[in-house]
Design an enzyme around this catalytic site. Sequence first.
Site, short mmCIF file in Angstrom:
data_model
loop_
_atom_site.label_atom_id
_atom_site.label_comp_id
_atom_site.label_asym_id
_atom_site.label_seq_id
_atom_site.Cartn_x
_atom_site.Cartn_y
_atom_site.Cartn_z
CB CYS A 125 3.26 -26.80 -86.07
SG CYS A 125 4.97 -27.36 -86.01
CG ASP A 183 5.22 -31.04 -92.96
OD1 ASP A 183 6.39 -30.95 -92.54
OD2 ASP A 183 4.23 -30.84 -92.23
CG HIS A 214 5.83 -27.77 -91.19
ND1 HIS A 214 4.96 -28.69 -90.64
CD2 HIS A 214 6.22 -26.97 -90.16
CE1 HIS A 214 4.85 -28.47 -89.35
NE2 HIS A 214 5.61 -27.43 -89.03
#
Length: 245
Positions: A125, A183, A214
Amino acid sequence: MIITSQLHDIPTPTGLMRTKVYKPEEQGIYPAIIFYSEIFQLTAPIQRTAAIMAGHGFVVLVPEVFHELNPIGTVLGYDDAGKDKGNADKWAKPLEHHDSDTQALVDFVASQSYCSGKMGAMGVCIGGHLAYRAALNENILAASCLYATDIHSDTLPCEKGNDSFTRTKDIKAELQMIWGKQDPHVPDEGRMKIHLNLIASGNSFTWHEFNAQHAFMRDEGDRYDPALALRVYAMAVELFHRSLN
């Protein structure tokens, strides 16, 4: 390989940065990986990932990425309150402070007798972005960047022209770029923008897109893909064994 862990409060220009260091228990000299977390800092899934990587023969350092914005030891929850606080921290901390954090970690590794001096970076991330960013440091030889946010959108604060997208041409390390096609934080056009920039900048990189959402590596929550996570761990281990040993 049996591992051990220890907390270190590492001085940086913006204050003490608590860092959990995982390493093989057996005496030896090992390459190091800086592992940058999500916005939530040192959660249980992040610590488990660090332990997995350390078990393959690496010293793994997990810093509190927003150490100057929170009391030492702060861990945010995977809930709306944690997400809101983490995102506020993300938008408050300039990239230049992340750069000085990385240099502090590089200096710490250089001072440890159990470290070989060879270093890589890995992250998920925002941590994927920070691993990409860490590759600007000449001491980082390879970086595994998992679903890195905010590179394509230039949404993290920094001095003009010092954003990570613009600075891509200055990265000399080998990059491993890993993405989930589903994502929403890095949509198709964002990934394509990054891909074309890497090609134009002449970087050494590999590019991997999977049918995944994600945070598919996080072993909590309904987006976790355990089979894919094992595959990606193996890819990261191969990268670092090849580039750091």
